[in-house]
Write a protein that holds these residues in place. Sequence first.
Motif, PDB file in Angstrom:
ATOM      1  N   LYS A 133       0.811  -1.233   0.000  1.00 19.62           N
ATOM      2  CA  LYS A 133       0.000   0.000   0.000  1.00 19.62           C
ATOM      3  C   LYS A 133       0.837   1.274   0.000  1.00 19.62           C
ATOM      4  N   SER A 134       2.146   1.152  -0.058  1.00 20.79           N
ATOM      5  CA  SER A 134       2.947   2.382   0.059  1.00 20.79           C
ATOM      6  C   SER A 134       2.970   3.155  -1.255  1.00 20.79           C
ATOM      7  N   GLY A 135       3.253   4.446  -1.128  1.00 17.19           N
ATOM      8  CA  GLY A 135       3.444   5.312  -2.287  1.00 17.19           C
ATOM      9  C   GLY A 135       2.374   5.134  -3.339  1.00 17.19           C
ATOM     10  N   HIS A 153       4.971  -9.734   2.771  1.00 22.60           N
ATOM     11  CA  HIS A 153       4.170  -8.575   2.351  1.00 22.60           C
ATOM     12  C   HIS A 153       3.388  -8.122   3.573  1.00 22.60           C
ATOM     13  N   THR A 154       3.546  -6.867   3.978  1.00 22.83           N
ATOM     14  CA  THR A 154       2.841  -6.430   5.194  1.00 22.83           C
ATOM     15  C   THR A 154       1.333  -6.420   4.917  1.00 22.83           C
ATOM     16  N   LYS A 155       0.579  -6.885   5.903  1.00 25.49           N
ATOM     17  CA  LYS A 155      -0.862  -7.095   5.684  1.00 25.49           C
ATOM     18  C   LYS A 155      -1.721  -5.957   6.217  1.00 25.49           C
ATOM     19  N   HIS A 156      -1.172  -5.208   7.161  1.00 31.28           N
ATOM     20  CA  HIS A 156      -1.949  -4.122   7.755  1.00 31.28           C
ATOM     21  C   HIS A 156      -0.989  -3.148   8.419  1.00 31.28           C
ATOM     22  N   SER A 157      -1.504  -1.966   8.724  1.00 31.74           N
ATOM     23  CA  SER A 157      -0.695  -0.999   9.457  1.00 31.74           C
ATOM     24  C   SER A 157      -0.307  -1.629  10.803  1.00 31.74           C
ATOM     25  N   GLY A 158       0.914  -1.541  11.188  1.00 28.72           N
ATOM     26  CA  GLY A 158       1.370  -2.142  12.451  1.00 28.72           C
ATOM     27  C   GLY A 158       2.025  -3.503  12.260  1.00 28.72           C
ATOM     28  N   GLY A 190       7.303   5.511   6.560  1.00 28.26           N
ATOM     29  CA  GLY A 190       6.356   5.058   7.577  1.00 28.26           C
ATOM     30  C   GLY A 190       6.663   3.647   8.050  1.00 28.26           C
ATOM     31  N   LEU A 191       7.031   2.775   7.140  1.00 34.77           N
ATOM     32  CA  LEU A 191       7.316   1.394   7.546  1.00 34.77           C
ATOM     33  C   LEU A 191       8.658   1.309   8.293  1.00 34.77           C
ATOM     34  N   ILE A 192       9.577   2.195   7.938  1.00 41.55           N
ATOM     35  CA  ILE A 192      10.853   2.227   8.684  1.00 41.55           C
ATOM     36  C   ILE A 192      10.576   2.653  10.130  1.00 41.55           C
ATOM     37  N   ALA A 213      10.094   2.899  -2.144  1.00 39.82           N
ATOM     38  CA  ALA A 213       8.823   2.605  -2.815  1.00 39.82           C
ATOM     39  C   ALA A 213       7.683   3.372  -2.153  1.00 39.82           C
ATOM     40  N   GLY A 214       8.039   4.410  -1.381  1.00 40.15           N
ATOM     41  CA  GLY A 214       7.004   5.233  -0.747  1.00 40.15           C
ATOM     42  C   GLY A 214       6.837   6.526  -1.516  1.00 40.15           C
ATOM     43  N   SER A 215       6.266   7.537  -0.843  1.00 44.21           N
ATOM     44  CA  SER A 215       6.146   8.813  -1.549  1.00 44.21           C
ATOM     45  C   SER A 215       7.282   9.772  -1.185  1.00 44.21           C
ATOM     46  N   GLY A 216       7.642   9.852   0.092  1.00 39.42           N
ATOM     47  CA  GLY A 216       8.702  10.782   0.492  1.00 39.42           C
ATOM     48  C   GLY A 216      10.096  10.177   0.377  1.00 39.42           C
ATOM     49  N   ASN A 217      10.269   8.976   0.908  1.00 43.33           N
ATOM     50  CA  ASN A 217      11.541   8.230   0.840  1.00 43.33           C
ATOM     51  C   ASN A 217      12.726   9.047   1.357  1.00 43.33           C
ATOM     52  N   ALA A 218      12.512   9.752   2.467  1.00 38.54           N
ATOM     53  CA  ALA A 218      13.561  10.646   2.962  1.00 38.54           C
ATOM     54  C   ALA A 218      14.825   9.873   3.350  1.00 38.54           C
ATOM     55  N   LEU A 222      -3.336  11.567  -0.353  1.00 39.65           N
ATOM     56  CA  LEU A 222      -2.913  11.824  -1.743  1.00 39.65           C
ATOM     57  C   LEU A 222      -1.599  11.106  -2.064  1.00 39.65           C
ATOM     58  N   ARG A 223      -1.338   9.989  -1.340  1.00 41.77           N
ATOM     59  CA  ARG A 223      -0.060   9.301  -1.555  1.00 41.77           C
ATOM     60  C   ARG A 223       0.128   8.855  -2.995  1.00 41.77           C
ATOM     61  N   TRP A 224      -0.999   8.634  -3.690  1.00 43.33           N
ATOM     62  CA  TRP A 224      -0.911   8.217  -5.090  1.00 43.33           C
ATOM     63  C   TRP A 224      -0.210   9.269  -5.947  1.00 43.33           C
ATOM     64  N   ALA A 281       4.755  14.803  -5.134  1.00 42.04           N
ATOM     65  CA  ALA A 281       4.131  16.063  -5.555  1.00 42.04           C
ATOM     66  C   ALA A 281       3.090  16.505  -4.517  1.00 42.04           C
ATOM     67  N   ARG A 282       2.649  15.540  -3.692  1.00 44.15           N
ATOM     68  CA  ARG A 282       1.645  15.890  -2.683  1.00 44.15           C
ATOM     69  C   ARG A 282       2.163  16.942  -1.702  1.00 44.15           C
ATOM     70  N   PHE A 283       3.466  16.965  -1.452  1.00 39.78           N
ATOM     71  CA  PHE A 283       3.998  17.916  -0.473  1.00 39.78           C
ATOM     72  C   PHE A 283       3.913  19.346  -1.005  1.00 39.78           C
TER      73      PHE A 283
HETATM   74  N1  LIG Z   1      -1.084  -3.962   3.885  1.00 40.75           N
HETATM   75  C1  LIG Z   1      -1.204  -2.739   4.382  1.00 40.75           C
HETATM   76  N2  LIG Z   1      -2.395  -2.083   4.320  1.00 40.75           N
HETATM   77  C2  LIG Z   1      -2.532  -0.832   4.767  1.00 40.75           C
HETATM   78  N3  LIG Z   1      -1.516  -0.125   5.329  1.00 40.75           N
HETATM   79  C3  LIG Z   1      -0.316  -0.717   5.420  1.00 40.75           C
HETATM   80  C4  LIG Z   1      -0.094  -2.048   4.950  1.00 40.75           C
HETATM   81  N4  LIG Z   1       1.205  -2.360   5.173  1.00 40.75           N
HETATM   82  C5  LIG Z   1       1.769  -1.276   5.766  1.00 40.75           C
HETATM   83  N5  LIG Z   1       0.869  -0.294   5.909  1.00 40.75           N
HETATM   84  C6  LIG Z   1       1.039   1.086   6.417  1.00 40.75           C
HETATM   85  O1  LIG Z   1       1.279   1.937   5.309  1.00 40.75           O
HETATM   86  C7  LIG Z   1       1.778   3.152   5.836  1.00 40.75           C
HETATM   87  C8  LIG Z   1       2.451   3.964   4.765  1.00 40.75           C
HETATM   88  O2  LIG Z   1       3.646   3.391   4.402  1.00 40.75           O
HETATM   89  P1  LIG Z   1       4.939   4.271   4.123  1.00 40.75           P
HETATM   90  O3  LIG Z   1       4.991   5.449   5.003  1.00 40.75           O
HETATM   91  O4  LIG Z   1       6.092   3.366   4.166  1.00 40.75           O
HETATM   92  O5  LIG Z   1       4.667   4.764   2.658  1.00 40.75           O
HETATM   93  P2  LIG Z   1       4.387   6.225   2.156  1.00 40.75           P
HETATM   94  O6  LIG Z   1       3.564   6.991   3.122  1.00 40.75           O
HETATM   95  O7  LIG Z   1       3.887   6.107   0.781  1.00 40.75           O
HETATM   96  O8  LIG Z   1       5.845   6.825   2.042  1.00 40.75           O
HETATM   97  P3  LIG Z   1       6.582   8.007   2.843  1.00 40.75           P
HETATM   98  O9  LIG Z   1       6.360   7.769   4.310  1.00 40.75           O
HETATM   99  O10 LIG Z   1       8.020   7.881   2.428  1.00 40.75           O
HETATM  100  O11 LIG Z   1       5.941   9.267   2.354  1.00 40.75           O
HETATM  101  C9  LIG Z   1       2.655   2.733   6.979  1.00 40.75           C
HETATM  102  O12 LIG Z   1       2.435   3.583   8.064  1.00 40.75           O
HETATM  103  C10 LIG Z   1       2.218   1.300   7.309  1.00 40.75           C
HETATM  104  O13 LIG Z   1       1.769   1.186   8.636  1.00 40.75           O
END
Ligand SMILES: Nc1ncnc2c1ncn2[C@@H]1O[C@H](COP(=O)(O)OP(=O)(O)OP(=O)(O)O)[C@@H](O)[C@H]1O
Length: 480
Positions: free
Chosen positions: A124-126, A153-158, A182-184, A210-215, A277-279, A283-285
């Motif tokens: 679900k990232s980026g 593959h992470t299944k849910h937040s947390g 966020g996952l870091i 593979a996220g949006s910010g990837n700082a 607006l992670r999609w 550019a969302r910032f």
């Molecule tokens: N399967 C999932 N379904 C929904 N949320 C998930 C899942 N796996 C992880 N997550 C959550 O997705 C959130 C967003 O992930 P992450 O922050 O890594 O990506 P991002 O927001 O696109 O990138 P960035 O933080 O670099 O802008 C994380 O906080 C994590 O808890």
Amino acid sequence: MAVLRPIHVLLAGKQEYASLSLEGTALKVKNPKAPAFDIPLQCVVASSFREDHHHLEIAYVSRKKTNSPYAFIKLQGEVKDGDREIAEEWCRAVTEKAYEGTSISDYSLRVRQNRRLKVLVNPKSGTGKAVKTFVTTVEPILRTAGCSLDVVHTKHSGHGREIASEIPLDTYDAVLIVSGDGLIHEVMNGFALHSKPRKAFAIAIAPIPAGSGNALSLNLLGLKDGFDCVAAAMNVLKGKLMNVDVCSFTQNEKRTISFMTQSVGMLADMDIGTDHLRWMGDARFTWGFLRELAKMKPCAVELSYKVETVDKKKMVEDLRERRDHPDKTRPPPISSEAESDDLPLLRYPATDTAGWTVHKEPMMYVYAGKGPYVARDYMTFPVSLPDDGLIDIVARGVSARKELLTSSLDGWANGQAYWNENVQYIRAHAYRIKPLATKTKSTLALDGEEFPLVEFQVEVIPRLATLLSPQDHYAIDFKI
Ligand SMILES: Nc1ncnc2c1ncn2[C@@H]1O[C@H](COP(=O)(O)OP(=O)(O)OP(=O)(O)O)[C@@H](O)[C@H]1O
């Protein structure tokens, strides 16, 4: 080495044998009817020979042009009769040389070939392409290099936090995070909940952007490569172990690890207000900043800090020293043997107020963090050091909308906003934020995740976490 005489290979699609020779730090490939080219050893993933087919393969990464992203390439062909008896040893020697120098002697944990990797992929990232990016771009490089992969593959937040909190010790060389920041954040907080947190934090983390910010990826790989998953995969193979500070964030007596930033005011609103607006990618910032600029809402908080310095010139000097003399300026690693397995106790209890500076004037935002980039085009902490035991704080005074617009968007991209006189840049051991007005709704963002804006304190835990990094400092694109 005697075996490293040139070897002759009929490359796919060619009529004549090419010669491959090791010259200095590169493999030179000479074709009779094409220009010769070099493959730098640092770009070599693996070199192998299959005796049954007399087939030699050099796997490496390369850019087509100076500014294009890296591509993964396999140079393949049949070894000439007469060279076949040395081919296997030749390939082994090339691979060994390609991984030489990826350990640093004074960090006891040697970087090894064939790394054992725990891989967390967030579907679900980026822009939602993490799974595809991993399978098509990253995994082939890691498998070719002989890494062992345990992919989840992470299944849910947390879920990332749960996995990290129970990660077996001495099993993995690194945790790869195919996601954004966020996952870091989750994984580091999972390490903090581990039965042996210090040992868990000794497992290196390597981001695959593979996220949006990837700082974090930007801070390790730089602006050019920070969003390049091939460059990130090479960091997984060859990166050095870098110990970095993290922050201990305490709110209502609960401690959270923050590895990157904490913000209140318009920049927190810009971040949290665009989460849906992670999609849009990063550019969302910019969109979020313009939206907050239209509101021009100052934040009413009291900022207090235990200062180390506010001298911007000195901080630039410290950065220059660190970049030019990393060996002299890098603090020694904290020995996990000498320390207890637990996280250190807080050094600054709430009662500690002596020597703290208090700041109550209205501000547009307070932004604190470790690492120069908070996103691409947002170099908020250009002089930040990974392991100085200090946190950098930016407090932005209230100014006219036009000034804020011109000094921010341009100035953040190259870090020059640092010099703006409305930007107070503080390097501190710890800081506290206390909201002053309860009626105005304001946001607190911690590593890009939303937290309630109630009183909190942040202090640094020196060199607790471990990252894989091409160099043992942040990639610095700040002109000094
Ligand atoms: N399967 C999932 N379904 C929904 N949320 C998930 C899942 N796996 C992880 N997550 C959550 O997705 C959130 C967003 O992930 P992450 O922050 O890594 O990506 P991002 O927001 O696109 O990138 P960035 O933080 O670099 O802008 C994380 O906080 C994590 O808890």
